[in-house]
Design a protein around this motif. Structure first.
Motif, PDB file in Angstrom:
ATOM      1  N   SER A 299     -11.739  15.349 -26.243  1.00  0.00           N
ATOM      2  CA  SER A 299     -10.432  15.386 -25.442  1.00  0.00           C
ATOM      3  C   SER A 299     -10.420  15.537 -23.913  1.00  0.00           C
ATOM      4  N   LEU A 300     -11.674  16.284 -23.401  1.00  0.00           N
ATOM      5  CA  LEU A 300     -11.631  16.125 -21.717  1.00  0.00           C
ATOM      6  C   LEU A 300     -12.234  14.825 -21.367  1.00  0.00           C
ATOM      7  N   CYS A 301     -12.871  14.352 -21.927  1.00  0.00           N
ATOM      8  CA  CYS A 301     -13.559  12.666 -21.613  1.00  0.00           C
ATOM      9  C   CYS A 301     -12.408  11.974 -21.588  1.00  0.00           C
ATOM     10  N   ALA A 302     -11.377  11.871 -22.450  1.00  0.00           N
ATOM     11  CA  ALA A 302     -10.132  11.087 -22.224  1.00  0.00           C
ATOM     12  C   ALA A 302      -9.339  11.619 -21.243  1.00  0.00           C
ATOM     13  N   ALA A 303      -9.115  12.895 -21.144  1.00  0.00           N
ATOM     14  CA  ALA A 303      -8.239  13.465 -19.755  1.00  0.00           C
ATOM     15  C   ALA A 303      -9.038  12.936 -18.670  1.00  0.00           C
ATOM     16  N   ILE A 304     -10.306  13.179 -18.422  1.00  0.00           N
ATOM     17  CA  ILE A 304     -10.802  12.796 -17.217  1.00  0.00           C
ATOM     18  C   ILE A 304     -10.633  11.042 -16.901  1.00  0.00           C
ATOM     19  N   ILE A 305     -10.698  10.168 -17.953  1.00  0.00           N
ATOM     20  CA  ILE A 305     -10.472   8.862 -17.770  1.00  0.00           C
ATOM     21  C   ILE A 305      -9.225   8.765 -17.191  1.00  0.00           C
ATOM     22  N   VAL A 306      -8.199   9.244 -17.717  1.00  0.00           N
ATOM     23  CA  VAL A 306      -6.648   9.169 -17.168  1.00  0.00           C
ATOM     24  C   VAL A 306      -6.696   9.886 -15.709  1.00  0.00           C
ATOM     25  N   LEU A 307      -7.306  10.804 -15.566  1.00  0.00           N
ATOM     26  CA  LEU A 307      -7.104  11.406 -14.259  1.00  0.00           C
ATOM     27  C   LEU A 307      -7.733  10.515 -13.037  1.00  0.00           C
ATOM     28  N   SER A 308      -9.005  10.001 -13.423  1.00  0.00           N
ATOM     29  CA  SER A 308      -9.545   9.216 -12.189  1.00  0.00           C
ATOM     30  C   SER A 308      -8.974   7.901 -12.208  1.00  0.00           C
ATOM     31  N   PHE A 309      -8.180   7.280 -13.230  1.00  0.00           N
ATOM     32  CA  PHE A 309      -7.676   6.009 -13.294  1.00  0.00           C
ATOM     33  C   PHE A 309      -6.286   6.230 -12.357  1.00  0.00           C
ATOM     34  N   ILE A 310      -5.922   7.281 -12.267  1.00  0.00           N
ATOM     35  CA  ILE A 310      -4.372   7.572 -11.442  1.00  0.00           C
ATOM     36  C   ILE A 310      -5.021   7.735 -10.167  1.00  0.00           C
ATOM     37  N   THR A 311      -6.247   8.495 -10.086  1.00  0.00           N
ATOM     38  CA  THR A 311      -6.383   8.978  -8.684  1.00  0.00           C
ATOM     39  C   THR A 311      -6.943   7.831  -7.795  1.00  0.00           C
ATOM     40  N   GLU A 312      -7.749   7.112  -8.522  1.00  0.00           N
ATOM     41  CA  GLU A 312      -8.494   5.795  -7.902  1.00  0.00           C
ATOM     42  C   GLU A 312      -7.444   4.755  -7.625  1.00  0.00           C
ATOM     43  N   ILE A 313      -6.533   4.462  -8.124  1.00  0.00           N
ATOM     44  CA  ILE A 313      -5.526   3.603  -7.539  1.00  0.00           C
ATOM     45  C   ILE A 313      -5.184   3.822  -6.141  1.00  0.00           C
ATOM     46  N   PHE A 314      -5.345   4.978  -5.635  1.00  0.00           N
ATOM     47  CA  PHE A 314      -5.015   5.502  -4.228  1.00  0.00           C
ATOM     48  C   PHE A 314      -6.122   4.682  -3.188  1.00  0.00           C
ATOM     49  N   ARG A 315      -7.260   4.433  -3.852  1.00  0.00           N
ATOM     50  CA  ARG A 315      -8.240   4.438  -3.075  1.00  0.00           C
ATOM     51  C   ARG A 315      -8.275   2.921  -1.973  1.00  0.00           C
ATOM     52  N   PRO A 316      -8.074   1.996  -2.859  1.00  0.00           N
ATOM     53  CA  PRO A 316      -8.093   0.392  -2.305  1.00  0.00           C
ATOM     54  C   PRO A 316      -6.676   0.603  -1.330  1.00  0.00           C
ATOM     55  N   ALA A 317      -5.573   1.272  -1.770  1.00  0.00           N
ATOM     56  CA  ALA A 317      -4.294   1.160  -0.993  1.00  0.00           C
ATOM     57  C   ALA A 317      -4.303   1.943  -0.077  1.00  0.00           C
ATOM     58  N   ASN A 318      -5.078   3.094   0.003  1.00  0.00           N
ATOM     59  CA  ASN A 318      -5.360   3.750   1.287  1.00  0.00           C
ATOM     60  C   ASN A 318      -6.168   3.125   2.516  1.00  0.00           C
ATOM     61  N   SER A 319      -7.270   2.313   1.991  1.00  0.00           N
ATOM     62  CA  SER A 319      -7.879   1.719   2.789  1.00  0.00           C
ATOM     63  C   SER A 319      -7.179   0.604   3.644  1.00  0.00           C
TER      64      SER A 319
ATOM     65  N   HIS B 163       0.863  -1.259  -0.134  1.00  0.00           N
ATOM     66  CA  HIS B 163      -0.009  -0.047  -0.015  1.00  0.00           C
ATOM     67  C   HIS B 163       0.929   1.388   0.111  1.00  0.00           C
ATOM     68  N   TYR B 164       2.228   1.159   0.556  1.00  0.00           N
ATOM     69  CA  TYR B 164       2.864   2.560   0.530  1.00  0.00           C
ATOM     70  C   TYR B 164       3.309   2.685  -0.834  1.00  0.00           C
ATOM     71  N   LEU B 165       3.797   1.844  -1.776  1.00  0.00           N
ATOM     72  CA  LEU B 165       4.193   2.383  -2.854  1.00  0.00           C
ATOM     73  C   LEU B 165       3.120   2.633  -3.929  1.00  0.00           C
ATOM     74  N   THR B 166       2.077   1.969  -3.739  1.00  0.00           N
ATOM     75  CA  THR B 166       0.864   2.359  -4.614  1.00  0.00           C
ATOM     76  C   THR B 166       0.517   3.474  -4.434  1.00  0.00           C
ATOM     77  N   GLN B 167       0.220   4.105  -3.052  1.00  0.00           N
ATOM     78  CA  GLN B 167      -0.298   5.311  -2.858  1.00  0.00           C
ATOM     79  C   GLN B 167       0.637   6.356  -3.020  1.00  0.00           C
ATOM     80  N   SER B 168       1.892   6.256  -3.137  1.00  0.00           N
ATOM     81  CA  SER B 168       2.999   7.396  -3.566  1.00  0.00           C
ATOM     82  C   SER B 168       2.933   7.380  -5.013  1.00  0.00           C
ATOM     83  N   ILE B 169       2.624   6.410  -5.908  1.00  0.00           N
ATOM     84  CA  ILE B 169       2.554   6.530  -7.124  1.00  0.00           C
ATOM     85  C   ILE B 169       1.260   7.172  -7.509  1.00  0.00           C
ATOM     86  N   SER B 170       0.356   6.843  -7.020  1.00  0.00           N
ATOM     87  CA  SER B 170      -0.950   7.571  -7.411  1.00  0.00           C
ATOM     88  C   SER B 170      -0.892   9.079  -6.988  1.00  0.00           C
TER      89      SER B 170
END
Length: 401
Positions: free
Chosen positions: A107-127, A81-88
């Motif tokens: 373009s905004l739809c594609a950017a939002i997908i990339v943003l949410s993919f990276i930010t949501e990697i954080f959630r299970p690792a944080n829990s 969880h440490y490395l996963t949260q740091s990466i996100s």
């Protein structure tokens, strides 16, 4: 009054220092959370998107979030969880900075997908991180403290965001990215090599739930159904981030500053009441009762919006939604931790996060479609029906769990 105050103090006792630092990281991170609450308003008022287009773009956040949740759970089990949260955290910063450059729908739809993919990697690792550093007897309160910090940050972020949006929407993205980077720096330096309480927690959880230590969440049928009902709840709840701000803007004619006030009110309510409500709920109600009652309150929060009582009913609705959130979300995380071990906790936390990620897809689609074609009152009625089904599902399923 003295007894209530004593209960409030008791709710904070026994929480470990790493649990408090995790909450501090969450507070810094969410204090910059300005983009998502105003994204729908940004697209409809600034970029000129139709309501349906805004709903699709907001659903793209959920598409990326689903992939991010699954990837975050896999990474948590593989690299920790440490490395996963740091990466996100650190990868999120440049994406926030670049988001204002994308102004076309595609373009905004594609950017939002990339943003949410990276930010949501954080959630299970944080829990998983919260469960790793928490003392077993304080697990639900540790989740509550983390969420309390999240909501305090959420009260600061949208309130500040309302003022920034009045000057320049681009500032929302820049400030959000800066705060995420600051949270990453604090997390990186404090938690490097930090040991937790996972061995004791795993032993207690395995005995308590009688789950095989290595059983994957994806083969736990009861937990999969639990995730399904949690998804229905989250789909309705997440209208807080899509249809509600648009409802405030179009029906009640509120500007961005006043919308920010209501969203800030929600964060302050959860910040002020979460720990004491969870402490009292743990002492007086079962987890099943908390989930059922809390889910039902979510439906009530939306149904009351039908009443033509002006701005005050918006605050009443938000208060009910806050109490619902307090009762449902920390206990839903506790259920996942109690059914897992250190070897498979990533998969359980991923399923928990997946419920909210799927909701990010369906919530804006179903809410904006119904609101555009049938009106907001119909949307609130449909929401009430869906919540009733979720409450009944929790009532029946958790009796068997």
């Amino acid at each position: 009054m003295n007894k209530l105050w004593q209960s409030y103090l008791d709710s904070y006792r026994g929480l470990s220092q790493p649990t408090w630092i995790l909450a501090l990281v969450m507070l810094i991170n969410r204090s910059g959370a300005m983009v998502i609450p105003f994204l729908g308003v940004y697209m409809t008022s600034k970029l000129g998107f139709e309501l349906k287009e805004a709903g699709i773009a907001l659903s793209c956040f959920g598409v990326g979030a689903i992939m991010g949740s699954l990837c975050g759970g896999w990474l948590t089990d593989k690299i920790g969880h440490y490395l996963t949260q740091s990466i996100s955290l650190f990868l999120s910063v440049p994406v926030f900075f670049m988001l204002p450059l994308f102004t076309s729908f595609e373009s905004l739809c594609a950017a939002i997908i990339v943003l949410s993919f990276i930010t949501e990697i954080f959630r299970p690792a944080n829990s998983a991180s919260v469960s790793y550093y928490a003392k077993p007897e304080n697990l639900t309160r540790a989740f509550s403290l983390n969420r309390m910090a999240l909501n305090l940050g959420f009260s600061i972020g949208p309130a500040l965001g309302g003022f920034l949006a009045g000057y320049s929407y681009s500032l929302l993205f820049y400030v959000n990215g800066t705060m995420v980077g600051l949270a990453g720096i604090v997390f990186l330096f404090y938690f490097r090599g930090k040991k937790g309480n996972d061995a004791l927690l795993t032993n207690q959880a395995t005995v308590k739930t009688q789950q095989p230590a290595n059983k994957s969440a994806y083969r736990d049928v009861k937990y999969i159904f639990f995730t399904l009902f949690l998804t229905i709840y989250a789909t309705c709840f997440f209208q807080l981030f899509n249809s509600l701000p648009i409802f405030y803007k179009q029906v009640h004619l509120l500007n961005e500053i006043n919308i920010g006030y209501i969203l800030a009110f929600s964060g302050l309510i959860v910040f002020g009441l979460e720990m004491i409500v969870v402490h009292l709920a743990e002492a007086n109600l079962t987890i099943r009762q908390n989930m059922v009652f809390g889910t039902a309150l979510c439906g009530a929060a939306f149904v009351v919006l039908i009443a033509p009582l002006g701005v005050p009913i918006l605050y009443v609705s938000m208060f009910l939604l806050c109490i619902s959130e307090i009762l449902v979300m920390p206990f839903s995380s506790t259920i996942g931790v109690n059914r897992s071990s250190s070897e498979n906790r990533g998969s359980y936390m991923a399923l928990n996060a997946l419920a909210f990620s799927i909701a990010h897809v369906f919530s804006p689609l179903f809410s904006t479609t119904i609101a555009e074609n049938y009106g907001f009152n119909t949307l609130w009625i449909v929401t009430g029906v869906l919540i009733a089904l979720a409450s009944l599902g929790f009532f029946v399923l958790m009796k068997k769990m």
